[in-house]
Design an enzyme around this catalytic site. Structure first.
Site, PDB file in Angstrom:
ATOM      1  N   HIS A 157       0.840  -1.203   0.000  1.00  0.00           N
ATOM      2  CA  HIS A 157       0.000   0.000   0.000  1.00  0.00           C
ATOM      3  C   HIS A 157       0.872   1.248   0.000  1.00  0.00           C
ATOM      4  O   HIS A 157       0.698   2.154  -0.834  1.00  0.00           O
ATOM      5  CB  HIS A 157      -0.916  -0.013   1.222  1.00  0.00           C
ATOM      6  N   GLU A 158       1.794   1.326   0.951  1.00  0.00           N
ATOM      7  CA  GLU A 158       2.599   2.539   1.087  1.00  0.00           C
ATOM      8  C   GLU A 158       3.518   2.748  -0.112  1.00  0.00           C
ATOM      9  O   GLU A 158       3.684   3.872  -0.604  1.00  0.00           O
ATOM     10  CB  GLU A 158       3.391   2.506   2.392  1.00  0.00           C
ATOM     11  N   HIS A 181       1.791   4.363  -3.027  1.00  0.00           N
ATOM     12  CA  HIS A 181       1.706   5.823  -3.011  1.00  0.00           C
ATOM     13  C   HIS A 181       2.865   6.416  -3.814  1.00  0.00           C
ATOM     14  O   HIS A 181       2.715   7.446  -4.472  1.00  0.00           O
ATOM     15  CB  HIS A 181       1.736   6.354  -1.575  1.00  0.00           C
ATOM     16  N   TYR A 187      -4.103  14.750  -3.167  1.00  0.00           N
ATOM     17  CA  TYR A 187      -4.504  14.044  -1.953  1.00  0.00           C
ATOM     18  C   TYR A 187      -5.607  14.809  -1.220  1.00  0.00           C
ATOM     19  O   TYR A 187      -5.435  15.309  -0.114  1.00  0.00           O
ATOM     20  CB  TYR A 187      -3.285  13.836  -1.052  1.00  0.00           C
ATOM     21  N   GLU A 228      -5.800   6.704  -2.250  1.00  0.00           N
ATOM     22  CA  GLU A 228      -5.802   5.683  -1.194  1.00  0.00           C
ATOM     23  C   GLU A 228      -6.272   4.330  -1.726  1.00  0.00           C
ATOM     24  O   GLU A 228      -5.709   3.286  -1.395  1.00  0.00           O
ATOM     25  CB  GLU A 228      -6.705   6.128  -0.041  1.00  0.00           C
ATOM     26  N   ASP A 269      -9.591  14.524   7.477  1.00  0.00           N
ATOM     27  CA  ASP A 269      -8.887  13.479   6.726  1.00  0.00           C
ATOM     28  C   ASP A 269      -8.793  13.841   5.237  1.00  0.00           C
ATOM     29  O   ASP A 269      -9.069  13.019   4.363  1.00  0.00           O
ATOM     30  CB  ASP A 269      -9.605  12.124   6.920  1.00  0.00           C
ATOM     31  N   HIS A 276      -9.532   8.382   3.463  1.00  0.00           N
ATOM     32  CA  HIS A 276      -9.485   7.006   3.969  1.00  0.00           C
ATOM     33  C   HIS A 276     -10.878   6.408   4.154  1.00  0.00           C
ATOM     34  O   HIS A 276     -11.014   5.202   4.348  1.00  0.00           O
ATOM     35  CB  HIS A 276      -8.744   6.932   5.302  1.00  0.00           C
TER      36      HIS A 276
END
Length: 383
Positions: free
Chosen positions: A157-158, A161, A172, A181, A254, A259
């Site tokens: 996932h990271e 990005h 974002y 995301e 957020d 998210h």
């Protein structure tokens, strides 16, 4: 750009709900620390490998916050005593392998970027993040979250990005941020599925499975198959992700709910993969990867724009009348992003103008009041 796996609303919920004052303080510090990182300029680009191919470096922050820390393992070296370092090494390798084998991509930037990771970041830090140049893993608080290196999908996932950063560079915020995301969840899940040799049917479609400590009532941070069902715990609260546009969350928190609303495109991808069967990193993955890297998306792309781009990618890859296009269209309609197709006209075709006029005149005759002109009609006293 700072991207973390644990959203701020979850840390805020934990800071309010846990009884232990020491634990509350840890979550408060994690929130404050993340807020500082979000406000900083993006980290410089990572280092590329001259020869390309898989190159990993794992560093140890030794519970400090200076990056990258002390180098503890490099590409090709044997495993070390530190399990977190070995897991970071394996997780970044699994992500690189998925991108290379399934999509022909050489690392995050497509040009052999060295995959740099730092473990043991800070003390009791309950998060993992991509800072624009490298991966950073906390050890967790030990009560709610364990170490963040254990889940391949979190690492995938990271790192994704980073892939988005080098390709579509989706803003974002709002729907483009939720797509950012979601794309990370998609390819994080695919990295795990490819490493485990799982089909779409065999996969758990969970993000962050294994992060929760025993006693937490939940299976993961998010469920792509069933958004809103990943956890329901007195301290965490209930998973707030919507699964269709009917539940879309309008918020300024957020970054506009990135998210939260990511659950909607997450479910769309799951539905495509489930409909097509086999391995999700084949046809479904190719459609999403082509959409991400095609150069046709603007940084502010919304859900509808992205959905239509996936339709176009499916047509280009598999043909306009393919089952892949049908699966993509149906999935986005199911989650409410694309409108349902109007029904086909009857076999007789479209009515002629004279036919329509006749029908309209007949309808007017039926609706015309029967009361003679000048005489008021009787009215029902009930209104």
């Amino acid at each position: 750009m700072f991207h973390s796996i644990i959203p701020p609303y979850l840390l805020e919920q934990l800071e309010r709900s846990v009884d232990d004052p020491n634990l509350r303080a840890r979550f408060r510090l994690s929130l404050q620390h993340d807020a500082v990182l979000r406000s900083r300029p993006a980290a410089g680009l990572g280092r590329a490998s001259a020869e390309g191919g898989l190159r990993r470096e794992v560093y140890d922050a030794e519970h400090g916050t200076d990056l990258p820390g002390t180098l503890v393992r490099s590409e090709g070296e044997d495993a070390v005593q530190d399990q977190s370092a070995n897991q970071a090494y394996d997780g970044t390798g699994a992500t690189w392998t998925m991108y290379h084998d399934c999509f022909g991509r050489d690392s995050i930037d497509g040009a052999g970027l060295i995959l740099t990771s730092t473990v043991h970041y800070d003390r009791g830090y309950a998060n993992a993040f991509w800072d624009g140049a490298q991966m950073v893993f906390g050890d967790g608080d030990g009560e709610i979250f364990g170490g963040f290196t254990a889940s391949i999908d979190v690492t995938g996932h990271e790192l994704t990005h980073g892939v988005t950063q080098y390709t579509a560079n989706l803003a974002y915020d709002g729907q483009s941020g939720a797509l950012n995301e979601s794309i990370s969840d998609v390819f994080g899940s695919l990295a795990k599925q490819y490493a485990l040799g799982q089909s779409a049917e065999e996969a758990d479609w969970l993000i962050g499975a294994g992060l929760f400590m025993p006693g937490v009532q939940g299976v993961a941070l998010r469920s792509m198959k069933a958004p809103g069902t990943a956890y329901d715990d007195p301290r965490l609260g209930k998973d707030p992700q919507p699964d269709t546009m009917a539940g879309y969350v309008e918020t300024t928190d957020d970054n506009g709910g990135v998210h939260l609303n990511s659950g909607i495109p997450n479910r769309a991808f799951y539905l495509v993969a489930a409909a097509l069967g086999g391995n999700a990193y084949d046809d479904a993955g190719k459609i999403w990867y082509t959409t991400l890297t095609s150069g046709t998306l603007s940084e502010s792309a919304d859900f509808k724009t992205f959905a239509e781009a996936t339709q176009a990618a499916a047509r280009d890859l598999f043909g306009a009348d393919s089952s892949q296009v049908a699966a993509v269209t149906t999935a986005w309609q199911t989650v409410g992003v694309l409108a349902e197709e109007p029904p086909e006209p009857p076999s007789g075709g479209v009515a002629q103008e004279s036919d329509r006029t006749e029908l309209m005149n007949a309808a007017k005759t039926e609706l015309r009041p029967s009361t003679p002109p000048g005489q008021a009609p009787d009215r029902d006293t009930a209104g």
